[in-house]
Design a protein around this motif. Structure first.
Motif, mmCIF file in Angstrom:
data_model
loop_
_atom_site.group_PDB
_atom_site.id
_atom_site.type_symbol
_atom_site.label_atom_id
_atom_site.label_comp_id
_atom_site.label_asym_id
_atom_site.label_seq_id
_atom_site.Cartn_x
_atom_site.Cartn_y
_atom_site.Cartn_z
ATOM 1 N N LYS A 42 10.977 -27.898 6.846
ATOM 2 C CA LYS A 42 11.901 -28.999 6.276
ATOM 3 C C LYS A 42 11.541 -28.892 4.935
ATOM 4 O O LYS A 42 10.675 -28.628 4.200
ATOM 5 C CB LYS A 42 11.628 -30.264 6.914
ATOM 6 N N GLU A 43 12.518 -29.128 3.851
ATOM 7 C CA GLU A 43 12.608 -29.117 2.603
ATOM 8 C C GLU A 43 13.004 -30.345 2.109
ATOM 9 O O GLU A 43 14.347 -30.711 2.047
ATOM 10 C CB GLU A 43 13.575 -27.909 1.964
ATOM 11 N N PRO A 44 12.246 -31.278 1.679
ATOM 12 C CA PRO A 44 12.542 -32.556 1.435
ATOM 13 C C PRO A 44 13.281 -32.707 0.050
ATOM 14 O O PRO A 44 12.812 -32.010 -0.800
ATOM 15 C CB PRO A 44 11.189 -33.307 1.608
ATOM 16 N N PHE A 45 14.297 -33.803 -0.108
ATOM 17 C CA PHE A 45 14.731 -33.876 -1.360
ATOM 18 C C PHE A 45 15.421 -35.259 -1.411
ATOM 19 O O PHE A 45 15.494 -36.028 -0.355
ATOM 20 C CB PHE A 45 16.020 -32.895 -1.574
ATOM 21 N N ASP A 80 16.042 -37.175 1.963
ATOM 22 C CA ASP A 80 16.811 -36.371 3.006
ATOM 23 C C ASP A 80 15.978 -35.121 3.133
ATOM 24 O O ASP A 80 15.079 -34.796 2.259
ATOM 25 C CB ASP A 80 18.483 -36.093 2.732
ATOM 26 N N TYR A 81 16.436 -34.357 4.052
ATOM 27 C CA TYR A 81 15.751 -33.014 3.944
ATOM 28 C C TYR A 81 16.889 -31.773 4.346
ATOM 29 O O TYR A 81 17.668 -32.226 5.065
ATOM 30 C CB TYR A 81 14.456 -32.899 4.623
ATOM 31 N N GLU A 138 17.130 -28.045 6.307
ATOM 32 C CA GLU A 138 16.223 -27.074 7.132
ATOM 33 C C GLU A 138 16.247 -25.538 6.536
ATOM 34 O O GLU A 138 17.227 -24.979 6.525
ATOM 35 C CB GLU A 138 16.266 -27.080 8.537
ATOM 36 N N SER A 184 2.984 -29.155 8.241
ATOM 37 C CA SER A 184 3.209 -30.440 8.949
ATOM 38 C C SER A 184 4.677 -30.721 9.049
ATOM 39 O O SER A 184 5.486 -30.468 8.092
ATOM 40 C CB SER A 184 2.660 -31.887 8.375
ATOM 41 N N GLY A 185 5.355 -31.011 10.331
ATOM 42 C CA GLY A 185 6.833 -30.844 10.354
ATOM 43 C C GLY A 185 7.470 -29.571 10.709
ATOM 44 O O GLY A 185 8.888 -29.627 11.023
ATOM 45 N N ASP A 186 6.915 -28.480 10.582
ATOM 46 C CA ASP A 186 7.591 -27.332 10.920
ATOM 47 C C ASP A 186 7.925 -27.245 12.443
ATOM 48 O O ASP A 186 7.198 -28.008 13.357
ATOM 49 C CB ASP A 186 6.404 -26.097 10.606
ATOM 50 N N SER A 187 8.657 -26.368 12.923
ATOM 51 C CA SER A 187 9.104 -26.036 14.296
ATOM 52 C C SER A 187 8.682 -24.472 14.098
ATOM 53 O O SER A 187 9.121 -23.915 13.490
ATOM 54 C CB SER A 187 10.436 -26.359 14.667
ATOM 55 N N GLY A 198 10.365 -35.949 9.627
ATOM 56 C CA GLY A 198 9.651 -34.855 8.618
ATOM 57 C C GLY A 198 8.260 -34.722 9.263
ATOM 58 O O GLY A 198 7.586 -33.486 9.305
ATOM 59 N N ASN A 220 8.148 -34.703 12.819
ATOM 60 C CA ASN A 220 8.645 -34.281 14.052
ATOM 61 C C ASN A 220 8.381 -35.485 14.894
ATOM 62 O O ASN A 220 8.321 -35.107 16.311
ATOM 63 C CB ASN A 220 8.036 -32.922 14.465
#
Lengths: 228, 89
Positions: A180-183, A191-192, A194, A208-211, B55, B57
């Motif tokens: 995820k790339e937050p902005f 928002d983010y 992917e 953290s937050g990767d799939s 974020g 998950n």
């Protein structure tokens, strides 16, 4: 151009025919109910009113020359079995049949159906899995081999892939990492987007937050399910 | 709500957003949760918390927040988009 026969224009059969045409394939759709033929004749290139349980009709319609056939007969199990048998007799190389249940499916396999599908059951299984394991997706690539998407477990975060030894510990190969790339939007809302890192470098550090998307034998799936 | 509380919420939101865009989702979640204690039905705060939870998950928790946003503000487009995306996962 690859050509296909779709037998039975219920919701499933019509959807298959529609997607094949959208992808540029040629379809002959066969349906014995005149009202359904009327419903679809303006949508599909070739819709024929015929009884597919007759080898003569199938031959006349050129079904022996198609690359594959999909049998999607609603509730008439006997017709679906007979048509499958006729398609195999005609030498159709790939016959995919919608089954009503396991017994029907077993008969279809025994008479030579190359693939038996249970659309409602398959969708129900997917939805149940998504409800049970949010963030977890599974796709069967071949018998015994699956592609999995899992949320990166806490134990993985902050470590490079090479240190996780996923291949030796889980018999799995990582093929991609979704990040995820937050902005902040113009309205100053969070928002983010992917980003897919494919193939990832062994030095790629899991955040953290990767799939993580990986290929593994079906026997390894349980090791990943429910990892947090 | 006193002006002090309003200021405190605003500070929490700004800090939360700062942590969020730097990928520090857990810290962002803490800030948004603290701000929500003072303003529990603020759709923007609930939405920001939902995105931060996504974020990490934490999809179920994020889904709950988006549903709550839509209860408080049925036309919230971003919450609807995120919820639809989660339901399709």
């Amino acid at each position: 151009m690859r050509s296909f026969a779709v037998i039975g224009l219920g919701r499933f059969g019509a959807a298959i025919a529609r997607y094949i045409e959208e992808e540029g394939g040629e379809v002959v759709a066969i349906e014995k109910d005149a009202s359904k033929v009327r419903d679809y004749e303006s949508e599909f290139t070739s819709v024929v009113e015929a009884d597919a349980a007759s080898i003569k009709s199938l031959r006349e319609l050129g079904v022996s020359d198609v690359d594959a056939a999909v049998v999607s007969i609603g509730t008439d199990m006997a017709a679906s079995i007979l048509i499958t048998l006729l398609l195999k007799e005609l030498g159709v190389p790939l016959v995919i049949v919608k089954a009503q249940g396991p017994l029907h499916g077993n008969v279809l396999k025994k008479i030579g159906a190359n693939r038996v599908v249970y659309p409602e059951n398959d969708i129900a299984k997917d939805i149940a899995r998504q409800l049970m394991w949010p963030g977890y997706n599974e796709l069967e690539l071949a018998p015994g081999l699956v592609i999995l998407e899992i949320s990166a477990p806490r134990a993985f975060t902050g470590k490079p892939l090479k240190k996780l030894k996923i291949r030796s510990a889980y018999s799995a190969n990582v093929i991609a990492v979704k990040r995820k790339e937050p902005f902040l939007t113009e309205e100053n809302q969070t928002d983010y987007k992917e980003k897919v890192i494919a193939p990832p470098d062994p030095e790629t550090v899991i955040e953290s937050g990767d799939s993580i998307i990986l290929v593994c034998p079906a026997s390894s799936v349980d090791k990943f399910r429910g990892m947090k | 709500m006193s002006s002090g509380e309003k200021r405190s919420i605003q500070e929490r939101i700004e800090k939360g957003k700062f942590y969020f865009i730097n990928g520090k989702y857990e810290y962002a979640i803490k800030e948004f949760e603290e701000a929500l204690k003072l303003s529990p039905e603020d759709p923007e705060l609930l939405y920001s918390l939902g995105v931060a939870l996504e974020g990490t998950n934490s999809f179920e928790a994020a889904r709950e927040k988006y549903l709550k946003v839509l209860e408080c503000s049925p036309g919230h487009k971003m919450a609807r988009e995120h919820l639809d995306r989660l339901l399709a996962k």
